[in-house]
Design an enzyme around this catalytic site. Structure first.
Site, short mmCIF file in Angstrom:
data_model
loop_
_atom_site.label_atom_id
_atom_site.label_comp_id
_atom_site.label_asym_id
_atom_site.label_seq_id
_atom_site.Cartn_x
_atom_site.Cartn_y
_atom_site.Cartn_z
N ARG A 122 2.63 -11.08 2.22
CA ARG A 122 1.61 -10.05 2.47
C ARG A 122 0.23 -10.67 2.67
O ARG A 122 -0.08 -11.71 2.10
CB ARG A 122 1.62 -9.02 1.33
CG ARG A 122 2.94 -8.25 1.31
CD ARG A 122 3.00 -7.24 0.20
NE ARG A 122 2.03 -6.17 0.38
CZ ARG A 122 1.79 -5.23 -0.53
NH1 ARG A 122 2.44 -5.26 -1.69
NH2 ARG A 122 0.92 -4.29 -0.30
N SER A 166 -9.03 -0.05 1.73
CA SER A 166 -8.17 -0.66 0.72
C SER A 166 -8.83 -0.63 -0.65
O SER A 166 -9.86 -1.29 -0.86
CB SER A 166 -7.82 -2.11 1.08
OG SER A 166 -7.23 -2.74 -0.05
N ASP A 314 0.41 5.73 -0.37
CA ASP A 314 1.72 5.30 -0.89
C ASP A 314 2.81 6.35 -0.68
O ASP A 314 3.97 6.11 -1.03
CB ASP A 314 1.62 4.99 -2.39
CG ASP A 314 0.90 3.67 -2.64
OD1 ASP A 314 0.83 2.85 -1.70
OD2 ASP A 314 0.41 3.46 -3.76
C1 S3P Z 1 -3.48 0.39 -4.98
C2 S3P Z 1 -4.03 0.50 -3.73
C3 S3P Z 1 -3.23 0.71 -2.52
C4 S3P Z 1 -1.82 1.18 -2.84
C5 S3P Z 1 -1.21 0.39 -3.95
C6 S3P Z 1 -2.03 0.53 -5.22
C7 S3P Z 1 -4.35 0.15 -6.13
O1 S3P Z 1 -3.13 -0.51 -1.80
O2 S3P Z 1 -1.02 1.09 -1.69
O3 S3P Z 1 0.12 0.84 -4.23
O4 S3P Z 1 -3.91 0.29 -7.28
O5 S3P Z 1 -5.53 -0.17 -5.90
P1 S3P Z 1 -4.22 -0.94 -0.67
O6 S3P Z 1 -5.51 -1.17 -1.31
O7 S3P Z 1 -3.64 -2.21 -0.08
O8 S3P Z 1 -4.21 0.20 0.30
#
Ligand code: S3P
Length: 436
Positions: A122, A166, A314
């Protein structure tokens, strides 16, 4: 390991799903660098959060777990973490890796963050770039894990415009911002979950948010507190989907986190005709919580508002299955981020649904799901917990048995998945690889 799913009648019930994954991670990280003790109840004892717990222990923090869902953290303060004697392996967890990168970027010692094959494929340049601008010495292997972080005396604050929506990257920058001289400011292109900001505030740290910008002044010490973790709306979404697909069921899901930065899934499903309501609203610390009532509903397709995507990031595997069961077609756009989740969720969901007889048109940044009837078949989860659970739920209303392969990762976020589903009457059997 695989799920075998046979159609079953969903019964009226009141159920509880486990604690929120995002909030559980943050309680561990912030409780560790706080002064004093942080007591956490409702903790999610899934593999992802347990990986973060182990990492914080390796960084010298005393964390007790008197029961699966209770954690007691003796905070070491902002400057009290110890150099790790081994690599920090955070398994499957993107949240652990990216938030820890922010925390470790400002430490005076070296560390290495690694994970499983999925996590090691990733993208991490999204945290490497801003943390490097702050003065952290952090590098990956072609922008991917493992991440090597060299000790740094101080960081500098930045004004950073996130290139993608994000919460993980935003949170990494805010955590590094605690170690930076001056005020760090992050602007986001779309609203993302704000659990870091809320928990920092409940620990006495001033964080200002307005018009898509979040700022934090460096050097502020969080103070340990009580954290009551709400039930995870992302896990509740699987129960919601099972009830929506069923005939004539009415289910209450207790004490679910309904932070408005997470409720996109509810808005999208309501837009498709789902009967979902919130009861008994309350606050767990700074986090809004409610009981969610859901009744079986006839869903209609439509065009999903792209502004809701970051608020439901999600839940697209769940939404793809809902769209497949809806009448007409559902158009999703602005969902390119799904391609860099635990699997490429546009591709893995499209492939799984096609095997079950559903037509899906895929684009780089979107998909069109044509509503239909699920047939039986064997589908692959590609090691992605949310893909595994979503496809299993299609099996609860399929014409024939559905087998979902490679489902061990469900333990990362929802270890009680089959038990919760059994509580509403859905029959999802787990089979070990050598039992067939
Ligand atoms: C999360 C942010 C999201 C989400 C992940 C949990 C977090 O990811 O998809 O399951 O706890 O900050 P991204 O920041 O990559 O969108």
């Amino acid at each position: 390991m695989r799920f075998k799913v046979t159609p079953a009648k969903v019964a009226d019930a009141s159920v509880t799903v486990p604690g929120d994954k995002s909030v559980s991670h943050r309680a561990l990280l912030l409780g560790s660098i706080a002064s004093g003790r942080t007591e956490v109840s409702g903790f999610l004892a899934g593999d992802d959060c347990l990986a973060t717990l182990a990492a914080m222990t390796t960084l010298g923090v005393d964390i007790q777990q008197p029961s699966a869902t209770e954690i007691s953290i003796q905070g070491v303060g902002l400057r009290g973490l110890q150099a790790p004697h081994k690599d920090l392996d955070v398994g499957n967890s993107g949240t652990a890796m990216r938030l820890l990168a922010g925390l470790l970027g400002g430490q005076p010692f070296d560390s290495v963050l690694t994970g499983d094959d999925s996590l090691c494929s990733r993208p991490m340049e999204r945290v490497i770039t801003p943390l490097t601008l702050m003065g952290a010495a952090i590098s990956g292997r072609a922008g991917k894990p493992p991440l090597t972080i060299l000790g740094t005396a101080t960081l500098r604050s930045i004004n950073y415009e996130l290139p993608m929506a994000s919460a993980q990257v935003k949170s990494a920058i805010l955590l590094a911002g605690l170690y930076a001289a001056g005020t760090t400011c992050v602007a986001e292109p779309a609203v993302t979950r704000d659990h870091t900001e809320r928990m920092l505030r409940s620990m006495g740290v001033a964080v200002s948010s307005s018009a898509g910008k979040v700022s934090i002044a460096g050097g502020q010490m969080p103070h340990g507190c009580q954290v009551q973790v709400p039930a995870d709306l992302s896990s509740a979404s699987f129960v919601i989907l099972a009830v929506l697909l069923a005939d004539n069921a009415d289910v209450l899901i207790k004490n679910v986190g309904v932070n408005p930065t997470r409720t996109g899934v509810i808005a999208i499903l309501q837009g498709m005709g789902a009967e979902i309501s919130f009861e008994n609203p309350q606050l767990f610390g700074e986090e809004p919580v409610a009981d969610i009532r859901v009744r079986s509903s006839r869903l209609q397709g439509g065009t999903v508002d792209p502004d809701l995507v970051s608020l439901a990031i999600d839940e697209f595997p769940v939404l793809f299955v809902a769209a497949a069961a809806a009448s007409g077609k559902t158009v999703f756009s602005g969902i390119g981020e799904l391609r860099v989740k635990e699997s490429d969720r546009i591709a893995t969901m499209a492939a799984g649904l096609r095997i079950l007889g559903i037509e899906v048109d895929e684009a780089d940044n979107g998909a069109i799901v044509h509503g239909g009837r699920f047939g039986g078949g064997t589908v692959q989860s590609h090691g992605d917990h949310r893909v595994a659970m979503s496809l299993a739920l299609a099996g609860t209303v399929a014409a024939d048995e559905v087998i979902v392969e490679d489902v061990a990762a469900v333990r990362t976020s929802f270890p009680e998945f089959q038990d919760c589903m059994a509580a509403i009457g859905a029959v999802i059997r787990l089979e070990e690889d050598d039992s067939v």
